[in-house]
Design a protein around this motif. Structure first.
Motif, PDB file in Angstrom:
ATOM      1  N   MET B  75       0.858  -1.582   0.069  1.00  0.00           N
ATOM      2  CA  MET B  75       0.011  -0.021  -0.160  1.00  0.00           C
ATOM      3  C   MET B  75       0.921   1.371  -0.058  1.00  0.00           C
ATOM      4  SD  MET B  75      -3.009   0.620   3.041  1.00  0.00           S
ATOM      5  CE  MET B  75      -3.516  -0.823   2.984  1.00  0.00           C
ATOM      6  N   ILE B  76       0.936   1.837  -0.767  1.00  0.00           N
ATOM      7  CA  ILE B  76       1.353   3.753  -1.043  1.00  0.00           C
ATOM      8  C   ILE B  76       0.928   4.348  -0.327  1.00  0.00           C
ATOM      9  CG2 ILE B  76       2.302   4.777  -2.434  1.00  0.00           C
ATOM     10  CD1 ILE B  76       1.882   3.221  -5.075  1.00  0.00           C
ATOM     11  N   LEU B  77       1.841   4.552   1.322  1.00  0.00           N
ATOM     12  CA  LEU B  77       1.691   5.631   1.694  1.00  0.00           C
ATOM     13  C   LEU B  77       2.143   7.128   1.751  1.00  0.00           C
ATOM     14  CD1 LEU B  77       1.034   3.621   3.576  1.00  0.00           C
ATOM     15  CD2 LEU B  77       2.056   5.146   5.854  1.00  0.00           C
ATOM     16  N   GLU B  78       3.151   7.380   0.622  1.00  0.00           N
ATOM     17  CA  GLU B  78       3.995   8.385  -0.064  1.00  0.00           C
ATOM     18  C   GLU B  78       4.528   8.237  -0.543  1.00  0.00           C
ATOM     19  OE1 GLU B  78       4.701  10.359   4.350  1.00  0.00           O
ATOM     20  OE2 GLU B  78       6.387  10.421   2.800  1.00  0.00           O
ATOM     21  N   GLY B  79       4.221   9.086  -1.630  1.00  0.00           N
ATOM     22  CA  GLY B  79       5.442   8.660  -3.001  1.00  0.00           C
ATOM     23  C   GLY B  79       4.682   8.446  -4.266  1.00  0.00           C
ATOM     24  N   LYS B  80       5.680   8.726  -5.397  1.00  0.00           N
ATOM     25  CA  LYS B  80       4.498   7.564  -6.688  1.00  0.00           C
ATOM     26  C   LYS B  80       5.482   6.674  -7.300  1.00  0.00           C
ATOM     27  CE  LYS B  80       2.772  11.659  -9.508  1.00  0.00           C
ATOM     28  NZ  LYS B  80       2.645  12.508  -8.899  1.00  0.00           N
ATOM     29  N   VAL B  81       4.436   5.639  -8.356  1.00  0.00           N
ATOM     30  CA  VAL B  81       5.190   4.530  -8.323  1.00  0.00           C
ATOM     31  C   VAL B  81       4.742   4.610  -9.866  1.00  0.00           C
ATOM     32  CG1 VAL B  81       5.748   1.946  -8.306  1.00  0.00           C
ATOM     33  CG2 VAL B  81       5.551   3.265  -5.846  1.00  0.00           C
ATOM     34  N   ASP B  82       6.039   4.176 -10.881  1.00  0.00           N
ATOM     35  CA  ASP B  82       5.227   3.625 -12.228  1.00  0.00           C
ATOM     36  C   ASP B  82       5.584   1.976 -12.589  1.00  0.00           C
ATOM     37  OD1 ASP B  82       5.312   5.651 -13.635  1.00  0.00           O
ATOM     38  OD2 ASP B  82       7.334   5.624 -14.661  1.00  0.00           O
TER      39      ASP B  82
END
Lengths: 183, 183
Positions: B75-82
């Motif tokens: 689960m992404i809490l912060e930031g961007k992912v490609d």
């Protein structure tokens, strides 16, 4: 057994055979060909049968209709069913023919959204029905059984999503278009 | 908290920040943009946080790799992912860019199969990880929370499958080919 009103309304054109308890042995015999039941014990099948209702459809009868509501899923115990979806010209196209052990309508049971496809009996069909209300009762009254059903549903949807996404991405390779589906 | 060996092995290149308990407030703040958590109460988020591990990825770091194993979701809490997937020429294609609130890798957590896509941090990324072993512990130790997580996963997969199947069938309308995906 609380007779579910929504399933009863949507399936009123079929013959209602009462709850699924007396069909538990037949449901248990489906295990080798039913993804939903693959890890079920006979005791779990009997427990599940308490929460399902049985229906019979005659050949050519529509069981569920694309675009309609209905928060229940169906498990085919006997007979064959055609699955049809309307194309962009609104013409029904056969997308699959399925038989005993196949479950239908799981997505609508869970999300309550419109049916994705129409299902028509092409032989006398015996069906066990589980609706969202009874799934919720299972989760509260028999949480381990509830978790098992949900885990199997996640697994089935996950595998279908993998194969559908792969096919979509394969076709999109031919198109200058960006896919928006992720793992 | 049992540190999961498989997640730990697959994420050994990231900075491990310990369990997610001290991030519960931040996870709770994700609710409006996180499909998985949409019906969670603060108490349920705190409970869930006990079963998750935190990791930090630096920009350009690969978080998960297409084709590899790893039975955990992120689960992404912060930031961007490609999110990238290899096309038929084995060239990675960007299929989405996702950020806080998005979950990744649910399918592999459940079915243990290979990752469908590669995820690369494009900013500093803070991640909460839930693996299958801890999901199984939640189901046994906190069955109602377990059922809730599974119900949300079924709902998410169901909605993705609807949209992916619709797009696939739309493209197949252009092709003299039969779809094999059903509701």
């Amino acid at each position: 057994m609380i007779l579910n009103m929504q399933a009863a309304k949507h399936l009123a054109h079929l013959e209602h055979l009462g709850d699924a308890i007396k069909f538990a042995a037949q449901i248990h015999a489906l295990i080798p060909k039913c993804a939903l039941l693959e890890n079920f014990s006979p005791a779990e099948v009997r427990l599940l049968a308490h929460f399902m209702e049985m229906y019979r459809a005659e050949p050519a009868m529509e069981i569920i209709r694309e675009g309609e509501g209905g928060d229940f899923m169906l498990m085919i115990l006997e007979g064959k069913v055609d699955v049809l979806k309307r194309d962009r010209h609104n013409t029904p196209q056969l997308i699959a023919t399925v038989d005993a052990g196949k479950t239908l309508g799981e997505m609508s049971m869970i999300d309550g959204e419109a049916r994705f496809a129409t299902c028509v009996a092409i032989e006398p069909v015996l069906l066990a029905v589980l609706d969202r209300e009874n799934l919720a009762r299972i989760i509260v009254e028999q949480p381990m059984l509830g978790a098992k059903i949900l885990m199997e549903l996640v697994l089935m949807l996950s595998q279908r999503l993998r194969s559908t996404s792969s096919r979509l991405l394969g076709l999109l390779d031919d198109h200058p278009q960006r896919a928006e589906t992720v793992s």
